[in-house]
Enzyme design. Structure first.
Site, short mmCIF file in Angstrom:
data_model
loop_
_atom_site.label_atom_id
_atom_site.label_comp_id
_atom_site.label_asym_id
_atom_site.label_seq_id
_atom_site.Cartn_x
_atom_site.Cartn_y
_atom_site.Cartn_z
N PHE A 145 0.85 -1.18 0.00
CA PHE A 145 0.00 0.00 0.00
C PHE A 145 0.89 1.24 0.00
O PHE A 145 1.85 1.32 0.78
CB PHE A 145 -0.93 0.00 1.22
N ASP A 197 2.44 -5.71 7.84
CA ASP A 197 1.24 -4.87 7.87
C ASP A 197 0.04 -5.78 7.72
O ASP A 197 -0.10 -6.49 6.70
CB ASP A 197 1.31 -3.84 6.73
N TYR A 256 -10.45 -0.14 11.07
CA TYR A 256 -11.70 0.35 10.47
C TYR A 256 -12.17 -0.52 9.31
O TYR A 256 -13.26 -0.31 8.79
CB TYR A 256 -11.55 1.80 9.99
N LYS A 257 -11.39 -1.51 8.92
CA LYS A 257 -11.80 -2.40 7.84
C LYS A 257 -12.59 -3.58 8.41
O LYS A 257 -13.73 -3.43 8.81
CB LYS A 257 -10.56 -2.86 7.07
N ARG A 280 -13.10 -4.12 -6.92
CA ARG A 280 -12.72 -4.86 -5.72
C ARG A 280 -13.94 -5.12 -4.83
O ARG A 280 -14.76 -4.23 -4.61
CB ARG A 280 -11.66 -4.07 -4.96
#
Length: 397
Positions: free
Chosen positions: A113, A184, A209-210, A356
């Site tokens: 990312f 990560d 938050y995912k 996605r």
């Protein structure tokens, strides 16, 4: 009622919407508003500043860190909450470099990312001491390992394709060469089975938050292997990482263990929201979640390939080789995703052409998958995406 039917009933899911974007932002648990409201009125409201002691706000980062730790195979006292994932990247890499002073190279992959790479690049430029950020193709990371490398920093699950690195094998190979390893877990925590202790990871970081449904901007976490905790030097020497914050000493002395990775004042309201979501996670095991996730993803692939032949799979076909998301390529993917959202199926788009979709068994089931593909097929077959309004790029894709 199955366990996942029960957990689904515990989320606020808007009528007429199939939500396949929990890999970007998890939906709201129904208990969260009352839980946060209680914190606001009964703690902040009634206790005022005494809440730091009486409601143990000061202990939140470590207390909730231990709950996150159970989901990633971390022992008690090795995870702490706070700040953003970008800050945690900076902390982990800076501390890892300090453990391996004689080496100058940080290795990552070009599928990582971007913020992880930006933070490392900025750190290395600030150090101005001959360090280098080196990138390899995801499939070539193992071959790129050598004794010149100080730190290996990887995101276990690729944010675009869902491709999953072999954490245990890469960690072992890197550490055999004297490399400090950072993982990560932004797309892993709450999505796949993770055991940082069994994999012998040196550091791990991630957001909440995912898949963990902590809400937009929910605080991040950092794991430090117990063997390193008393040796690492915090690069961000915040007052709450101090050995005695309320002694107000001029000189910094790092706190004990994982506490030294705290920086500033904990985000108490945000942590309260996360806490209510973790109550749902206490009802399931990651083994159950992972098994169901693979089943849902496999079903989605089969349905899309049967009904949407214009899309091309851009995720590993084998479930054990991917996270809890599926990506399909389509040249007009951005417009198609906007049309899909307008017709009640929320996924997202990642450049250059990736549509996605995330699959979280806590609130997604087989009926949702079949219904979503039916709507997707209608959008594609009838070119519903080919309208000006669906081609207007929003700030967030």
């Amino acid at each position: 009622m199955s366990i996942f039917s029960k957990t689904k009933s515990m989320f606020h899911l808007p009528e007429g919407v199939i939500y396949l974007d929990g890999n970007s932002l998890g939906p709201l648990p129904k208990a969260t508003p009352d839980h946060v409201s209680n914190m606001l009125t009964k703690e902040w409201g009634d206790l005022l500043i005494t809440g730091w002691n009486k409601a143990d706000w000061m202990g939140q980062p470590s207390r909730i860190g231990d709950r996150i730790g159970k989901l990633i195979g971390a022992p008690s006292g090795s995870v702490v909450m706070g700040d953003t994932l970008s800050i945690k990247v900076y902390q982990a890499v800076a501390s890892a470099l300090d453990l391996n002073k004689s080496r100058k190279i940080v290795l990552s992959d070009n599928g990582n990312f971007p913020t992880d790479l930006y933070m490392v690049d900025g750190l290395l430029k600030s150090l101005d001491n001959g360090h280098e950020l080196r990138l390899a193709d995801p499939e070539k990371v193992e071959a790129a390992l050598n004794e010149d490398i100080a730190v290996l920093m990887l995101t276990e699950v690729d944010y675009r394709t869902g491709r999953k690195h072999d954490m245990k094998a890469l960690t072992a190979k890197a550490q055999a060469l004297g490399i400090i390893v950072i993982w990560d877990l932004a797309h892993s925590a709450g999505a796949v089975e993770v055991d940082v202790a069994a994999c012998n990871a040196d550091f791990a970081i991630g957001c909440t938050y995912k898949y963990l449904n902590g809400g937009p901007g929910a605080p991040a976490f950092i794991y430090v292997a117990p063997k390193h905790q008393e040796k690492i030097r915090p690069a961000l020497s915040g007052w709450l990482g101090h050995e005695a914050p309320f002694a107000f000493d001029i000189d910094y002395r790092p706190g004990a263990g994982i506490e030294r990775m705290r920086v500033g004042t904990p985000p108490v309201i945000a942590l309260a929201a996360l806490e209510s979501s973790l109550d749902i996670w206490d009802m399931v095991t990651m083994k159950e979640v992972r098994q169901k996730s693979i089943e849902l993803c496999d079903l989605f692939i089969a349905q899309v390939e049967q009904h949407c032949p214009s899309l091309s799979l851009n995720s590993p076909r084998e479930g054990t080789n991917r996270g809890s998301q599926i990506t399909f390529k389509f040249d007009d993917g951005y417009a198609a995703m906007q049309a899909l959202v307008a017709h009640g199926v929320i996924g997202d788009f990642r450049a250059p052409n990736n549509m996605r979709f995330g699959f979280t068994p806590l609130y997604i089931d087989e009926g949702d998958v079949v219904a979503a593909v039916k709507i997707l097929a209608n959008v594609l077959d009838n070119k519903l995406w080919d309208k000006p309004e669906y081609n207007q790029r929003s700030r967030v894709t």
